[in-house]
Design a protein around this motif. Sequence first.
Motif, PDB file in Angstrom:
ATOM      1  N   HIS A 247       0.844  -1.186   0.000  1.00  0.00           N
ATOM      2  CA  HIS A 247       0.000   0.000   0.000  1.00  0.00           C
ATOM      3  C   HIS A 247       0.882   1.239   0.000  1.00  0.00           C
ATOM      4  O   HIS A 247       1.708   1.416   0.896  1.00  0.00           O
ATOM      5  N   LYS A 248       0.756   2.033  -1.039  1.00  0.00           N
ATOM      6  CA  LYS A 248       1.565   3.269  -1.134  1.00  0.00           C
ATOM      7  C   LYS A 248       0.714   4.378  -1.694  1.00  0.00           C
ATOM      8  O   LYS A 248       0.086   4.203  -2.731  1.00  0.00           O
ATOM      9  N   ASP A 249       0.698   5.506  -1.045  1.00  0.00           N
ATOM     10  CA  ASP A 249      -0.011   6.701  -1.528  1.00  0.00           C
ATOM     11  C   ASP A 249      -1.433   6.390  -2.009  1.00  0.00           C
ATOM     12  O   ASP A 249      -1.845   6.843  -3.082  1.00  0.00           O
ATOM     13  N   GLY A 250      -2.134   5.638  -1.230  1.00  0.00           N
ATOM     14  CA  GLY A 250      -3.543   5.386  -1.555  1.00  0.00           C
ATOM     15  C   GLY A 250      -3.753   4.415  -2.702  1.00  0.00           C
ATOM     16  O   GLY A 250      -4.851   4.311  -3.236  1.00  0.00           O
ATOM     17  N   LEU A 251      -2.693   3.722  -3.122  1.00  0.00           N
ATOM     18  CA  LEU A 251      -2.852   2.721  -4.183  1.00  0.00           C
ATOM     19  C   LEU A 251      -2.315   1.383  -3.695  1.00  0.00           C
ATOM     20  O   LEU A 251      -1.466   1.335  -2.802  1.00  0.00           O
ATOM     21  N   TYR A 261      -7.240  -2.011  -7.643  1.00  0.00           N
ATOM     22  CA  TYR A 261      -8.157  -1.187  -6.878  1.00  0.00           C
ATOM     23  C   TYR A 261      -9.052  -2.086  -6.040  1.00  0.00           C
ATOM     24  O   TYR A 261      -9.786  -2.889  -6.576  1.00  0.00           O
ATOM     25  N   GLN A 263     -11.237  -1.017  -2.731  1.00  0.00           N
ATOM     26  CA  GLN A 263     -11.478   0.008  -1.708  1.00  0.00           C
ATOM     27  C   GLN A 263     -11.518  -0.595  -0.313  1.00  0.00           C
ATOM     28  O   GLN A 263     -10.996  -0.025   0.638  1.00  0.00           O
ATOM     29  N   MET A 266      -8.018  -1.343   0.785  1.00  0.00           N
ATOM     30  CA  MET A 266      -7.242  -0.119   0.890  1.00  0.00           C
ATOM     31  C   MET A 266      -7.602   0.650   2.156  1.00  0.00           C
ATOM     32  O   MET A 266      -6.739   1.126   2.886  1.00  0.00           O
ATOM     33  N   LYS A 267      -8.899   0.755   2.424  1.00  0.00           N
ATOM     34  CA  LYS A 267      -9.380   1.467   3.611  1.00  0.00           C
ATOM     35  C   LYS A 267      -8.830   0.826   4.885  1.00  0.00           C
ATOM     36  O   LYS A 267      -8.374   1.498   5.800  1.00  0.00           O
ATOM     37  N   LYS A 270      -5.113   1.419   5.307  1.00  0.00           N
ATOM     38  CA  LYS A 270      -4.899   2.798   5.730  1.00  0.00           C
ATOM     39  C   LYS A 270      -5.168   2.925   7.223  1.00  0.00           C
ATOM     40  O   LYS A 270      -4.368   3.445   7.982  1.00  0.00           O
ATOM     41  N   LYS A 271      -6.312   2.390   7.622  1.00  0.00           N
ATOM     42  CA  LYS A 271      -6.741   2.494   9.011  1.00  0.00           C
ATOM     43  C   LYS A 271      -5.747   1.809   9.940  1.00  0.00           C
ATOM     44  O   LYS A 271      -5.456   2.307  11.024  1.00  0.00           O
ATOM     45  N   LYS A 273      -2.653   1.309   9.263  1.00  0.00           N
ATOM     46  CA  LYS A 273      -1.302   1.778   8.921  1.00  0.00           C
ATOM     47  C   LYS A 273      -0.398   0.633   8.485  1.00  0.00           C
ATOM     48  O   LYS A 273       0.725   0.461   8.951  1.00  0.00           O
TER      49      LYS A 273
END
Length: 448
Positions: A247-251, A261, A263, A266-267, A270-271, A273
Motif C-alpha cells: 500500500h503506497k499513496d492510496g494505491l 483497486y 477500496q 485499501m481502507k 490505511k486504518k 497503517k
Amino acid sequence: MSKISLQHVYKSFQKDSYVINDISLEIFDDEFLVLVGPSGSGKTTTLRMIAGLEEMTKGNLYIDNKIQNDEDPSTRKLSFVFQNYALLPNLTVYENIEFGLLNKQMSPLEKKKTVEDTAKKLSLYEKLNSYPNQLSGGQRQRVALARALVDQSSLVLFDEPLSNLDAVLREEMRTELIALQKMFGMTCIYVTHDQIEAMAMASRIVLMMEGKIVQVGTPYQMYHDPMHLDVATFMGSPESNVLSIEHKDGLLYTKGSKIIYNQEVMKLMKKQKLEKGYMAIRPKDLSVHHQQTGERIPGTLVAVEHYGLNKLLHMEALGQTFRAVVDRDFEEKKQVYLDFKGHALLFNENKNRVLETVKTEIVINQQPKDYEYIQVINELKNYGYRIAYNEKNADLIIDEKNSTFIYFQGKKEIQLKDLKDVFTYVHYLKTCLTDKEINYTKSSRNDE
Ligand code: ADP
Ligand code: MG
C-alpha cells in the motif's frame, strides 16, 4: 456423552523435535469434532494420544474431567475406526460385529440382542449371515462401524475412515455417520485431510499444521472468518486466490508495479497503517471480463472446468495463477481481464488476519481457578483471541458462584450457562466490540 480436554500437549519421537507442539483443545459432549490438516500435520498422533496408543511427551489429558496421564489406557471407554478397516474374512457379519464385544461381560442373550440392534441401526440386519467378500464396499465399511459402535462407547475416534471409498459412497457414508452420531449420542473425533469432508461433517473444525492448531471454529467460522492466511487458503473449494500486496499513496501494488483497486482492502490498510500484507479473494469474488476498462488486470485463460451452471476458470496474470467461478461463457487461451474489486480478506505480513477493529483481545474480569473456565480460556486462544485480565472493562465476567459467564455486547448482558454457548457468542465479540449492532444470534445458530 464424553468430553475431552488436552492441555499443553507435546509429542516427540526424536529428541528436540516436536511433531505435536503445544496443543490445547476442548472437545465437548456429543460433538462431531473434525481434525483436518495436510498430511504430516499431526492429526493421527493426536488421535492416538487420546486413545492411549501413544504416550504424550508433555502435557495433560482429561476424559470426563478425570486426568488420564497415569491411567491404564485400556480403561478408556472408546472405540477407534481406522482407514484400513480389517474385517475378518472367515467370520460372518454377525461374528465380525460381535468381535467388538470381546472384552464385555455380557450374557450370550444380551450379546445377541446388542449385535442385532446395532446391525439394524446400520441397515445390516439382513446381512448378518453373509461373509465380508459377499458385501459391497459400503456394506463392509458399515460392518467396521458396527463393530466399533456395538459396545456403545461414548467416544469414537475415526482416522480417515472413508478415504478408501469411491466418491459417491464417501458422500453417502458422511451423511450416515452424522445420523449415527446423533442416534447413538456419542462424541466423535474425526480425522481427515479433506477439507470438504471436514466442512460437510463437523460441528467444529480444528485445523492443524506442523503439529500446531492454527484455528478452531464451526465450518461457517472457518470459511467466513479465517484468522490466518493458511486457514483462508486451506478451507473452501476451489482454493482462495492470494496476492501479496503493498500500500503506497492510496494505491495497492502487487509484485512492484501493477495497480489493483480494492477500496475495502485499501481502507483497512490505511486504518491499520499497514504497508504490506496479503489479500485473499475467494474464486466467487474474483470477477473476470472480456473487456479492458483500464483498471482491470490482463490475464490468460488457461483452462475452463464446467460444473453445470458454473464454470471454474484457471487464469494466469501477474506471474501467478488465479481461479474464478463464473456463470458466463469464456473461451480458453483467450485474453481476459481480472477485477480485484470484489470482497477480499486482508492479512498482515505475518499472515494474521487484519480486521476493522484491532481489538481481537478479550478482557476477562479475573484469572479463573475453576477447571471449566480454564478450558474455555484455552479454547478462546484457539479461536485466535488474545486474553487479558482486568476487573474493569471486562468483556466476559466469570461468576464462579453461579457457574456462569456473563458476556457484554455493548451494554447488553447475556448469561452463558453452557461452555458451548461461549463459543457460539464469543466469535462475534470482535465485531461486537465495535459500535456496530449486529444480529448474531440467528446466523450463529443456523450454521451449527
Ligand atoms: P497426519 O496424521 O496429520 O498425517 P501424523 O500424526 O501421522 O500426521 O504424523 C505427524 C508427524 O509425526 C509426521 O512428520 C510423521 O512422520 C511423524 N511420526 C508419526 N508417527 C511416527 C513414529 N512412530 N515415529 C517417528 N515419527 C513419526
Ligand atoms: Mg494420519
